[in-house]
Design a protein around this motif. Structure first.
Motif, PDB file in Angstrom:
ATOM      1  N   SER A 173      25.032   9.546  48.647  1.00 47.02           N
ATOM      2  CA  SER A 173      26.060  10.589  48.639  1.00 47.02           C
ATOM      3  C   SER A 173      25.859  11.590  49.764  1.00 47.02           C
ATOM      4  N   LEU A 174      24.624  11.752  50.255  1.00 48.35           N
ATOM      5  CA  LEU A 174      24.370  12.684  51.357  1.00 48.35           C
ATOM      6  C   LEU A 174      24.696  12.060  52.711  1.00 48.35           C
ATOM      7  N   PHE A 175      24.444  10.758  52.847  1.00 37.35           N
ATOM      8  CA  PHE A 175      24.763  10.086  54.108  1.00 37.35           C
ATOM      9  C   PHE A 175      26.244   9.745  54.206  1.00 37.35           C
ATOM     10  N   SER A 176      26.869   9.387  53.100  1.00 31.92           N
ATOM     11  CA  SER A 176      28.317   9.113  53.028  1.00 31.92           C
ATOM     12  C   SER A 176      28.767   8.003  53.963  1.00 31.92           C
ATOM     13  N   PHE A 177      27.955   6.968  54.122  1.00 27.70           N
ATOM     14  CA  PHE A 177      28.359   5.831  54.943  1.00 27.70           C
ATOM     15  C   PHE A 177      29.374   4.973  54.187  1.00 27.70           C
ATOM     16  N   ASN A 178      30.284   4.345  54.922  1.00 32.98           N
ATOM     17  CA  ASN A 178      31.258   3.472  54.282  1.00 32.98           C
ATOM     18  C   ASN A 178      30.639   2.091  54.010  1.00 32.98           C
ATOM     19  N   GLN A 179      31.377   1.261  53.289  1.00 33.90           N
ATOM     20  CA  GLN A 179      30.855  -0.039  52.875  1.00 33.90           C
ATOM     21  C   GLN A 179      30.583  -0.945  54.068  1.00 33.90           C
ATOM     22  N   THR A 180      31.387  -0.819  55.106  1.00 30.96           N
ATOM     23  CA  THR A 180      31.190  -1.649  56.299  1.00 30.96           C
ATOM     24  C   THR A 180      29.841  -1.353  56.943  1.00 30.96           C
ATOM     25  N   TYR A 181      29.532  -0.059  57.088  1.00 22.64           N
ATOM     26  CA  TYR A 181      28.244   0.275  57.701  1.00 22.64           C
ATOM     27  C   TYR A 181      27.082  -0.102  56.780  1.00 22.64           C
ATOM     28  N   MET A 182      27.227   0.082  55.476  1.00 19.11           N
ATOM     29  CA  MET A 182      26.149  -0.280  54.555  1.00 19.11           C
ATOM     30  C   MET A 182      25.873  -1.782  54.609  1.00 19.11           C
ATOM     31  N   ALA A 183      26.924  -2.581  54.778  1.00 18.33           N
ATOM     32  CA  ALA A 183      26.741  -4.030  54.926  1.00 18.33           C
ATOM     33  C   ALA A 183      25.983  -4.334  56.220  1.00 18.33           C
ATOM     34  N   HIS A 184      26.342  -3.633  57.295  1.00 19.32           N
ATOM     35  CA  HIS A 184      25.621  -3.776  58.569  1.00 19.32           C
ATOM     36  C   HIS A 184      24.149  -3.409  58.393  1.00 19.32           C
ATOM     37  N   LEU A 185      23.884  -2.352  57.643  1.00 22.23           N
ATOM     38  CA  LEU A 185      22.516  -1.898  57.399  1.00 22.23           C
ATOM     39  C   LEU A 185      21.729  -2.965  56.636  1.00 22.23           C
ATOM     40  N   ASP A 186      22.347  -3.555  55.620  1.00 24.77           N
ATOM     41  CA  ASP A 186      21.683  -4.610  54.847  1.00 24.77           C
ATOM     42  C   ASP A 186      21.345  -5.800  55.731  1.00 24.77           C
ATOM     43  N   GLU A 187      22.277  -6.152  56.601  1.00 25.36           N
ATOM     44  CA  GLU A 187      22.056  -7.298  57.495  1.00 25.36           C
ATOM     45  C   GLU A 187      20.925  -6.997  58.477  1.00 25.36           C
ATOM     46  N   MET A 188      20.920  -5.802  59.012  1.00 20.60           N
ATOM     47  CA  MET A 188      19.886  -5.399  59.968  1.00 20.60           C
ATOM     48  C   MET A 188      18.508  -5.396  59.298  1.00 20.60           C
ATOM     49  N   ALA A 189      18.437  -4.843  58.085  1.00 23.05           N
ATOM     50  CA  ALA A 189      17.168  -4.779  57.369  1.00 23.05           C
ATOM     51  C   ALA A 189      16.639  -6.176  57.057  1.00 23.05           C
ATOM     52  N   ALA A 190      17.546  -7.083  56.681  1.00 24.97           N
ATOM     53  CA  ALA A 190      17.125  -8.449  56.362  1.00 24.97           C
ATOM     54  C   ALA A 190      16.611  -9.164  57.614  1.00 24.97           C
TER      55      ALA A 190
ATOM     56  N   CYS B 294      15.590  -3.802  66.059  1.00 26.76           N
ATOM     57  CA  CYS B 294      15.127  -3.409  64.724  1.00 26.76           C
ATOM     58  C   CYS B 294      14.793  -1.928  64.618  1.00 26.76           C
ATOM     59  N   ASP B 295      15.334  -1.122  65.520  1.00 25.85           N
ATOM     60  CA  ASP B 295      15.160   0.332  65.404  1.00 25.85           C
ATOM     61  C   ASP B 295      16.220   0.859  64.439  1.00 25.85           C
ATOM     62  N   ILE B 296      16.036   0.567  63.174  1.00 25.85           N
ATOM     63  CA  ILE B 296      17.022   0.900  62.153  1.00 25.85           C
ATOM     64  C   ILE B 296      17.104   2.410  61.939  1.00 25.85           C
ATOM     65  N   TRP B 297      15.989   3.110  62.146  1.00 26.86           N
ATOM     66  CA  TRP B 297      15.967   4.563  61.949  1.00 26.86           C
ATOM     67  C   TRP B 297      16.939   5.246  62.920  1.00 26.86           C
ATOM     68  N   THR B 298      16.869   4.888  64.204  1.00 29.21           N
ATOM     69  CA  THR B 298      17.745   5.498  65.198  1.00 29.21           C
ATOM     70  C   THR B 298      19.202   5.128  64.942  1.00 29.21           C
ATOM     71  N   ASP B 299      19.431   3.897  64.520  1.00 32.56           N
ATOM     72  CA  ASP B 299      20.794   3.467  64.211  1.00 32.56           C
ATOM     73  C   ASP B 299      21.386   4.332  63.090  1.00 32.56           C
ATOM     74  N   ILE B 300      20.605   4.558  62.047  1.00 31.30           N
ATOM     75  CA  ILE B 300      21.056   5.399  60.936  1.00 31.30           C
ATOM     76  C   ILE B 300      21.276   6.833  61.398  1.00 31.30           C
TER      77      ILE B 300
ATOM     78  N   ASN C 104      24.476   7.301  63.474  1.00 38.35           N
ATOM     79  CA  ASN C 104      25.692   7.205  62.670  1.00 38.35           C
ATOM     80  C   ASN C 104      25.816   8.362  61.686  1.00 38.35           C
ATOM     81  N   ALA C 105      24.695   8.899  61.217  1.00 40.64           N
ATOM     82  CA  ALA C 105      24.740  10.081  60.351  1.00 40.64           C
ATOM     83  C   ALA C 105      25.315  11.271  61.104  1.00 40.64           C
ATOM     84  N   LEU C 106      24.982  11.391  62.396  1.00 39.04           N
ATOM     85  CA  LEU C 106      25.492  12.497  63.204  1.00 39.04           C
ATOM     86  C   LEU C 106      26.989  12.382  63.470  1.00 39.04           C
ATOM     87  N   ILE C 107      27.528  11.161  63.452  1.00 38.91           N
ATOM     88  CA  ILE C 107      28.967  10.986  63.623  1.00 38.91           C
ATOM     89  C   ILE C 107      29.707  11.582  62.428  1.00 38.91           C
TER      90      ILE C 107
END
Length: 500
Positions: A265-282, A315-321, A324-327
């Motif tokens: 709820s604090l990051f408020s990412f949409n489902q598309t980005y969350m799916a991208h995040l899951d794929e990146m993490a995997a 795999c720099d997932i931290w910077t990616d997040i 996008n949080a700043l957007i």
């Protein structure tokens, strides 16, 4: 932490009446708890703001700071001593560290000395003094400084040191290649400090710091233990909060996707980005790492997710997040994710919201014997390690033996910290071997950290010389964001209470 525990921490339940307490009542109870401790069992009580302390070396007078006349501070902060001292007694030494020393308040111990350093590398400990654990505080959004009711000077003397060379007001050309160099320089400085303030010799010493100081402090402690004749102080233990103690891939990258899901709820990412995040993490082998490897006790060695100590390409997932949080929220605060609105005004300029930085005022520099021609920046642009820090993380090198030698060791982490997450610190602890065993053998109980007058405020666990605390709502600069909890944990480290 579960959502229910967050609400419990924010509101607290008044057991007697069954109603929810107001924030004013919660704050009043916090202050009452501190006052109860201050009036029970503390020795060497004197009248006035601080205890009587006299330094016989005439040179000490050169560093004296008049507490009644600090610029823009409309109350007496008490006597203190500040200035530059070299890191060796060589007549040709040009490297000097800046310090600010305060004696204990009326209830503090005269037998102890706390050493504090900020991290960075290259961030000033004067920020810690003014916005975290010093006797007066001028935190984010404050119009003027106020008395810090939770100053660590209420526990003992405190020494804030700007290090390494190149940080803050400290002088000289940085030349440290690794943490052993840093430790030698700090101990060299401390030798010069004790020659001037010789009445502090023989005191019990507690090393403390945050962030990159999670690397500094264990190496400094190890150096002291390996060179016992070099420093006339008795090292008792260390405090490191939101610390960097392992590889960045361990403490930033692996747990970050799970951190976002916990606080969706604090990051408020949409489902598309969350799916991208899951794929990146995997793809990067981050998915399910906590459940598979961070067990109690550990089932074996905890592997790195790639084939090196760094994250793999892509795999720099931290910077990616973060990007996008700043957007979504240009004011997103990596140091405390609950701050979702515009960044507040900051007298130290760290948040980029102040042009007249307090420590750059000429009359402030003169008052604390700082070099007037030096521009103070909270986190220096100078490379304090000219060729990067070549030392390996302390959790894999010196920290285990330091824990074994300390009376007590405390690692603390704020659960609202995004730059280094608490789960990353859990991974680092469970990867580390000490006293013949790897990590904690039994689980960390939820809601087990109890703050006097407040209630459950996170989780904690003690085992084989190490105490680990997680603080609800606490951010990266923990004594600033959770002063009561930090004060209580420091009491524990110093042996003033049996549990954090």
């Amino acid at each position: 932490m579960r959502l229910l525990a967050v609400f419990a921490t924010l509101l607290a339940v008044a057991a007697a009446s069954g109603r929810l307490m107001t924030m004013q009542e919660i704050n009043e109870r916090r202050l009452e708890a501190v006052k109860r401790w201050q009036t029970s069992g503390s020795q060497n009580v004197k009248s006035g703001g601080v205890q009587n302390i006299t330094f016989t070396n005439p040179k000490a007078s050169e560093f004296y700071v008049e507490g009644k006349s600090l610029p823009l501070v409309d109350f007496d902060v008490g006597p203190s001593w500040a200035g530059l001292l070299p890191i060796s007694n060589s007549p040709n030494e040009t490297r000097k560290l800046f310090f600010w020393f305060f004696p204990p308040g009326p209830q503090g111990s005269l037998d102890d000395l706390i050493f504090w350093t900020n991290g960075g590398p290259g961030c000033s400990s004067l920020a810690g003094l003014l916005q975290e654990n010093g006797p007066f505080t001028w935190s984010w959004g404050q119009a003027k400084p106020t008395v810090n009711q939770h100053s660590w000077t209420n526990l003992s003397s405190v020494l804030w040191v700007e290090q390494p060379v190149g940080t803050g007001f400290s002088q000289g050309i940085p030349d440290a290649q690794n943490e052993d160099d840093i430790a030698a320089q700090v101990v060299g400085f401390m030798q010069q400090f004790l020659e001037v303030f010789s009445e502090l010799k023989g005191k019990k010493l507690y090393l403390s710091g945050e962030s990159y100081a999670g690397t500094y402090v264990p190496y400094i402690a190890n150096y002291i233990y390996e060179n016992p004749s070099r420093l006339d102080l008795s090292l008792q233990g260390i405090w490191i909060s939101d610390p960097l103690i392992s590889w960045y891939v361990v403490q930033q990258q692996i747990p970050t996707a799970d951190f976002v899901k916990k606080h969706a709820s604090l990051f408020s990412f949409n489902q598309t980005y969350m799916a991208h995040l899951d794929e990146m993490a995997a793809t990067c082998n981050y998915t399910g790492y906590m459940d598979k490897y961070v067990t109690y006790p550990p089932k074996g060695l905890l592997p790195l997710p790639g084939d090196s100590t760094n994250f793999a390409q892509g795999c720099d997932i931290w910077t990616d997040i973060h990007n996008n949080a700043l957007i979504i929220n240009p004011s997103f605060n990596i140091y405390r994710i609950w701050d979702t609105y515009s960044l507040p005004w900051d007298v130290l300029g760290f948040l980029g919201t102040q042009s007249s930085i307090y420590y750059n005022l000429t009359d402030v520099k003169e008052a604390i014997h700082a070099p007037v021609d030096t521009e103070w920046i909270e986190c220096t642009l100078t490379h304090v390690f000219p060729n990067e820090d070549s030392s390996s993380p302390p959790a894999l090198t010196v920290l285990p033996s330091v824990i074994e030698k300390n009376q007590r060791t405390v690692i603390v982490h704020g659960l609202a910290d995004f730059i280094i997450t608490a789960d990353g610190t859990r991974i680092a602890i469970q990867k580390s071997v000490r006293n013949g065993l790897q990590g904690f053998q039994t689980p960390i109980a939820d809601d087990s950290f109890i703050v006097d007058g407040v209630g459950a405020y996170g989780s904690m666990h003690s085992e084989r010389g190490l105490t680990y605390c997680e603080v609800a709502l606490g951010g990266h600069m923990l004594p600033e964001f959770a002063p009561v909890a930090s004060f209580q944990i420091m009491q524990y480290l110093m042996g003033f209470r049996d549990t954090p």
